[in-house]
Design a protein around this motif. Structure first.
Motif, PDB file in Angstrom:
ATOM      1  N   HIS A 136      -3.482   4.768   0.507  1.00  0.00           N
ATOM      2  CA  HIS A 136      -3.705   4.207   1.861  1.00  0.00           C
ATOM      3  C   HIS A 136      -4.714   3.064   1.759  1.00  0.00           C
ATOM      4  O   HIS A 136      -5.908   3.299   1.561  1.00  0.00           O
ATOM      5  CB  HIS A 136      -4.227   5.304   2.801  1.00  0.00           C
ATOM      6  CG  HIS A 136      -4.513   4.835   4.203  1.00  0.00           C
ATOM      7  ND1 HIS A 136      -3.866   5.348   5.307  1.00  0.00           N
ATOM      8  CD2 HIS A 136      -5.376   3.919   4.703  1.00  0.00           C
ATOM      9  CE1 HIS A 136      -4.310   4.776   6.405  1.00  0.00           C
ATOM     10  NE2 HIS A 136      -5.243   3.898   6.060  1.00  0.00           N
ATOM     11  N   HIS A 144      -5.493  -1.262   3.203  1.00  0.00           N
ATOM     12  CA  HIS A 144      -5.133  -2.435   4.000  1.00  0.00           C
ATOM     13  C   HIS A 144      -5.530  -3.651   3.166  1.00  0.00           C
ATOM     14  O   HIS A 144      -6.683  -4.084   3.222  1.00  0.00           O
ATOM     15  CB  HIS A 144      -5.900  -2.454   5.326  1.00  0.00           C
ATOM     16  CG  HIS A 144      -5.703  -1.231   6.172  1.00  0.00           C
ATOM     17  ND1 HIS A 144      -4.919  -1.226   7.307  1.00  0.00           N
ATOM     18  CD2 HIS A 144      -6.185   0.037   6.054  1.00  0.00           C
ATOM     19  CE1 HIS A 144      -4.941  -0.019   7.855  1.00  0.00           C
ATOM     20  NE2 HIS A 144      -5.695   0.771   7.114  1.00  0.00           N
ATOM     21  N   HIS A 155      -1.979   6.248  11.029  1.00  0.00           N
ATOM     22  CA  HIS A 155      -3.272   6.926  11.040  1.00  0.00           C
ATOM     23  C   HIS A 155      -3.223   8.117  11.993  1.00  0.00           C
ATOM     24  O   HIS A 155      -2.486   8.090  12.977  1.00  0.00           O
ATOM     25  CB  HIS A 155      -4.375   5.970  11.515  1.00  0.00           C
ATOM     26  CG  HIS A 155      -4.584   4.774  10.619  1.00  0.00           C
ATOM     27  ND1 HIS A 155      -3.809   3.645  10.697  1.00  0.00           N
ATOM     28  CD2 HIS A 155      -5.483   4.554   9.628  1.00  0.00           C
ATOM     29  CE1 HIS A 155      -4.232   2.768   9.788  1.00  0.00           C
ATOM     30  NE2 HIS A 155      -5.243   3.293   9.124  1.00  0.00           N
ATOM     31  N   HIS A 189      -6.316   9.831   6.959  1.00  0.00           N
ATOM     32  CA  HIS A 189      -7.513  10.499   7.503  1.00  0.00           C
ATOM     33  C   HIS A 189      -7.252  11.948   7.899  1.00  0.00           C
ATOM     34  O   HIS A 189      -7.666  12.840   7.209  1.00  0.00           O
ATOM     35  CB  HIS A 189      -8.144   9.700   8.648  1.00  0.00           C
ATOM     36  CG  HIS A 189      -8.376   8.272   8.275  1.00  0.00           C
ATOM     37  ND1 HIS A 189      -9.229   7.922   7.266  1.00  0.00           N
ATOM     38  CD2 HIS A 189      -7.837   7.109   8.732  1.00  0.00           C
ATOM     39  CE1 HIS A 189      -9.231   6.606   7.125  1.00  0.00           C
ATOM     40  NE2 HIS A 189      -8.390   6.087   7.991  1.00  0.00           N
ATOM     41  N   ASP A 229      -8.744   3.371   1.379  1.00  0.00           N
ATOM     42  CA  ASP A 229      -8.725   2.772   2.721  1.00  0.00           C
ATOM     43  C   ASP A 229      -9.473   1.438   2.741  1.00  0.00           C
ATOM     44  O   ASP A 229     -10.187   1.130   3.695  1.00  0.00           O
ATOM     45  CB  ASP A 229      -9.282   3.724   3.788  1.00  0.00           C
ATOM     46  CG  ASP A 229      -9.023   3.216   5.209  1.00  0.00           C
ATOM     47  OD1 ASP A 229      -8.067   2.442   5.404  1.00  0.00           O
ATOM     48  OD2 ASP A 229      -9.788   3.591   6.116  1.00  0.00           O
TER      49      ASP A 229
HETATM   50 ZN    ZN Z   1      -6.386   2.735   7.361  1.00  0.00          ZN
END
Ligand code: ZN
Length: 433
Positions: free
Chosen positions: A75, A77, A231, A270, A321
């Motif tokens: 995960h 970005h 998420h 998460h 993340d």
């Molecule tokens: Zn994220």
């Protein structure tokens, strides 16, 4: 035909999940070996056995270094590379202050290309060979990442982030229809092309309308081999926000479930503050949780019950993340997962941490057996870890009484200096074949 390569070192393999079967499911062979040919692992065993069986193979001897699967970061970005380590905000303010202005810059394909290349080089330097990444709402941001991954031979999962609610800024909004159309076109362009895999990517329920979630649920039904990534239950004010936007939903997960976005291949980042029904439904459907400990502590979100979720049958992977997380390093991320476990009263064993960062993440991505393990038939993505990469780590590892005690200081204190080599698709990066 390339010459087969025999890689020697301390090899790490798993015969099961150490969370469920104990640390006996993890094995380190102090004189292990892998035979690599044509981008795949063809054989594993002891150095003596494989050298005898393959006398003409090219030998790469890593000595006492740990030879393991490349890390799988489930995960991230990538567009947030440039804003990692931004100070002082919790989730919703953090998105509005730092994330959205940066993501708006990805309407420029040249900028997207620059950051995609920079990001993948950073993760490779940290021993990470696969990422599952959100892009921005711009299809060009997806093209940029898959093109950069293709150049580097990497297996990457990615998708266009979809946001059509007025909770997102106007410059970062699509519509239910354009999200469907653009995602579908990207699936046709990239999914299963070479090592690329597409993930349908609604950012999260607060930035999508029910119509958009429904359109993306329909798209997933039409392309079930794609992943979906989103998420779930990161912060308590976020959960209250979701309840106000979706008053009819039973819980946060239900906003996805009602729209066809729950099932095996769904990746929920998460998943900290879960209701019992949400846990039950994820276990029943095979949906996965991606634990992001550096992010959860950095943004002040909470402490995910990793061991508890695994014991209840939910696939769990590990992730940085980026850039809500504070590091590109899966070693640093394992240290943070250990600290979160300590704060929950359940310290994770080094074997469990390494499993999460490799096989655990791969299984969550439905890529078990393809990446994340040293076994015949798996793709040859490797991280080679120096277990004495700094004076501080070396002096601690030197007095270790077993292999786990030798590995643990690197998990707690290691960084990119511990990565002796990274192999992608059977080739060492930075080296001629
Ligand atoms: Zn994220």
């Amino acid at each position: 035909m390339p010459t087969p390569t025999l890689i020697l070192g301390q090899t790490l393999t798993f015969t099961g999940n150490p969370f469920l079967e104990g640390i006996g499911a993890a094995h380190v062979d102090p004189q292990g070996a892998l035979l690599i040919e044509g981008g795949r692992i063809r054989a594993t065993g002891t150095a003596a056995t494989l050298r005898k069986a393959h006398p003409s193979a090219r030998i790469v001897d890593y000595g006492q270094a740990l030879v393991m699967p490349g890390f799988v970061d489930a995960h991230v970005h990538y567009p947030q590379t440039g804003i990692i380590a931004s100070w002082g905000k919790r989730l919703i303010d953090w998105l509005n202050t730092y994330t959205f202005p940066e993501e708006a810059r990805f309407s420029d394909p040249a900028y997207a290309t620059e950051i995609a290349g920079r990001y993948l080089d950073l993760v490779l330097a940290n021993g990470t060979t696969t990422v599952a990444s959100y892009c921005t709402i711009h299809p060009e941001s997806v093209d940029a990442l898959f093109t950069a991954a293709e150049t580097r031979g990497m297996r990457v999962i990615a998708g266009k982030t979809c946001m059509d609610r007025d909770t997102a800024p106007p410059s970062l909004r699509d519509t239910a229809q354009s999200a469907y159309d653009h995602s579908k076109a990207l699936i046709e362009r990239w999914h299963q092309k070479g090592r690329a895999l597409y993930a349908i990517t609604p950012r999260f329920s607060p930035t999508s309308t029910p119509e958009q979630l429904q359109a993306l649920g329909s798209l997933w039904a039409e392309h079930p081999s794609c992943a979906i990534q989103t998420h779930l239950s990161e912060q308590t004010d976020e959960i209250a926000w979701v309840k106000s936007l979706y008053p009819e939903a039973r819980d946060y997960l239900d906003t996805y479930e009602q729209h066809g976005l729950l099932g095996s291949g769904a990746l929920y980042g998460h998943a900290i503050h879960l209701e019992p029904r949400e846990i039950t439904r994820m276990a029943e459907t095979g949906a996965g949780v991606v634990h992001c400990p550096t992010s959860n502590t950095f943004i002040g979100s909470g402490l995910c019950d990793v061991a508890g979720l695994i014991e209840q049958g939910i696939p769990v992977g590990l992730a940085t993340d980026t850039g809500g997380g504070s590091s590109f390093s899966m070693l640093r991320t394992m240290a943070s997962a250990y600290e979160v476990g300590q704060l929950r009263g359940r310290p994770l064993h080094p074997a469990e941490l390494l499993w999460l960062a490799t096989e655990g993440s791969a299984a969550t991505l439905r890529l078990s057996g393809t990446i994340g393990r040293l076994a015949p038939g798996a793709e040859a993505d490797l991280a080679v870890i120096n277990l004495a990469s700094t004076p501080a780590i070396a002096q601690r590892a030197n007095r270790a009484e077993d292999i786990w005690e030798a590995i643990f200081p690197t998990l707690m204190m290691g960084d990119d200096r511990a990565i002796r080599a990274t192999w992608v698709n059977g080739l060492e990066i930075g080296k001629a074949p």
